[in-house]
Each structure stands twice: as C-alpha cells, then as structure tokens.
Scaffold this active site. Structure first.
Site, short mmCIF file in Angstrom:
data_model
loop_
_atom_site.label_atom_id
_atom_site.label_comp_id
_atom_site.label_asym_id
_atom_site.label_seq_id
_atom_site.Cartn_x
_atom_site.Cartn_y
_atom_site.Cartn_z
N HIS A 1 -3.84 -4.85 0.61
CA HIS A 1 -3.36 -5.25 1.95
C HIS A 1 -3.56 -6.75 2.17
O HIS A 1 -4.53 -7.17 2.83
CB HIS A 1 -4.13 -4.49 3.03
CG HIS A 1 -3.67 -3.09 3.22
ND1 HIS A 1 -2.55 -2.76 3.97
CD2 HIS A 1 -4.17 -1.91 2.76
CE1 HIS A 1 -2.40 -1.45 3.97
NE2 HIS A 1 -3.36 -0.91 3.23
N GLU B 1 -2.00 -8.53 4.20
CA GLU B 1 -1.71 -8.85 5.61
C GLU B 1 -2.91 -8.66 6.53
O GLU B 1 -2.91 -9.14 7.68
CB GLU B 1 -0.54 -7.99 6.11
CG GLU B 1 -0.88 -6.56 6.52
CD GLU B 1 -1.05 -5.59 5.36
OE1 GLU B 1 -1.16 -4.38 5.64
OE2 GLU B 1 -1.07 -6.03 4.20
N CYS C 1 0.84 -1.20 0.00
CA CYS C 1 0.00 0.00 0.00
C CYS C 1 0.88 1.26 0.00
O CYS C 1 1.47 1.59 -1.02
CB CYS C 1 -1.00 -0.01 1.15
SG CYS C 1 -2.34 1.20 0.94
#
Length: 238
Positions: free
Chosen positions: A170, A172, A86
């Site tokens: 994202h 994660e 990001c």
C-alpha cells in the site's frame, strides 16, 4: 494545467480514507466508481484505471466482484494502463488469467520488499524498499506473459503485464490509515500482534515508506507518455 483522466475503482467497503489517499497521490483527474455497490464505468475511455484495496477476497462469492474483474480485463484488453493496489493487484492477476489464494499467515506492518528487475514503475525506488503491507491473500500464479517485478518471503509483491501493473503493498497509506487498518485486525490477529504492529507504525517508518510513493508519479508519467504517443489523451484543463 492539463491532467489525465483516470477511473478510480474504489473497492474499499468504507472508502473515505481510500479516496483521500489516492486523490492525494495521483496527479490526475479521478472519476471515482464505488465498485462494491456495483458502480463501474460503462466504457474504457480513460487514460488509466486504478483499482484500490479491499477487505474482500477476489475469490469470495460476492455479486460485485465478477463484474469488477471483467471490467479490468476489458480495460487491459483495450490497452488502458492499469494499476492495481493490494486487492486491486489480485483483481488484476485474476483478470489477466493468474490465480489468487489465501496465505497460511497474514502479512501486516512496515516490511521490506525487494525488486527483482528494473521497470519504469519503480524508477527512483531502491532495489530493497520499505512499504506498508496488510494482506492474507497472495498471487500464487502470475498471469500468462506477466513479469515478476518485486517480492519478499510472503510472495509476489509486484508484477507487470503489458501496460498493467499490480502491487501487493500500500504505497498510498498515510500514518492514520496504517493505524486505522491495523486496529481493525484485532479480531483476526489478536491484541498482542496488533499492538506489536502499532508500535512499529512510526513517523520514521512512514518516511522510509514514502520512497515507494514515486510509483504513482511513474504510473501517471507512463500513462501520459502513452496517451501522447497515441494522440488519445483525455485531459481536463484546470
């Protein structure tokens, strides 16, 4: 068991969730640096560098941003594998000579991204895949020599340049982080849009997005193979 040593450059202003998420997903020994506080490594002797998301924009006039961009450029120049996520994706683009600008709108929620070519980072990830996105900036010009890897209607979602990768989304995030980040956008996006996005943050959507988490293992595997090839792995033994 041996683990590679990565530098985790945490650009989140409140980095607890970011720390938790990356420590869960990266099978490596992480040396963490609070980039917002100006805390950066004084060397590039790592098996990899990972740059996190942030609520800042890379073009803002904040004193900690230029040193972060410069360090990422230095690591890339040294041949260290870099993964930017990001905001980190945007930092990497700027560090390598690309350009980032604000979008007309804001992309947020679980959305589809499409690969435009194969790459080791996306091994075992479908051509079209679901990810959580939250960004108001985008890479408008890729760095010289970079290859576009994935995109959607909002723009560039992944690129590669040498041993460096940037992903706009994202992978994660867990459900708690997705909800927390979305709640934090009420002032910017309004209650109606935030409530609509929150309604789409479901276990089913998260399960679909977990496919993209494979890129973390793919990045670690690439860094491991590169270190073995060079005979330079900086491993720790647990």
């Amino acid at each position: 068991m041996t683990r590679l040593r990565f530098a985790l450059l945490n650009a989140a202003h409140d980095g607890a969730s970011t720390r938790r998420n990356f420590r869960r997903e990266l099978d490596a020994d992480l040396a963490e640096f609070d980039a917002v506080d100006g805390h950066l490594p004084d060397h590039t002797e790592f098996d990899g560098v990972v740059v996190t998301g942030s609520r800042s924009s890379v073009y803002w006039d904040e004193p900690w941003i230029p040193p972060l961009v410069e360090y990422v450029a230095e690591a890339a120049e040294a041949g260290v594998p870099v993964l930017g996520v990001c905001y980190g994706h945007q930092v990497l683009a700027e560090a390598l000579g690309g350009h980032v600008a604000g979008m007309d709108g804001f992309e947020i929620g679980y959305n589809a991204v499409h690969r435009v070519r194969d790459d080791p980072l996306f091994a075992d990830i479908d051509e079209s895949f679901t990810v959580f996105t939250t960004h108001g900036d985008t890479v408008t010009t890729l760095p010289p020599g970079a290859t576009l890897l994935a995109e959607n209607e909002h723009g560039v979602h992944a690129f590669r340049n040498g041993h460096c990768w940037g992903v706009q989304f994202h992978p994660e995030y867990d459900l708690d982080t997705a909800r927390e980040v979305t709640e934090g956008k009420r002032d910017r996006l309004g209650d109606a849009r935030v409530d609509d996005v929150l309604a789409g943050i479901t276990p089913e959507a998260y399960d679909a997005a977990c496919e993209a988490k494979a890129l973390f293992d793919n990045f670690v595997g690439y860094a491991r193979d590169l270190a073995a090839e060079r005979g330079t792995a900086r491993v720790t033994t647990d």
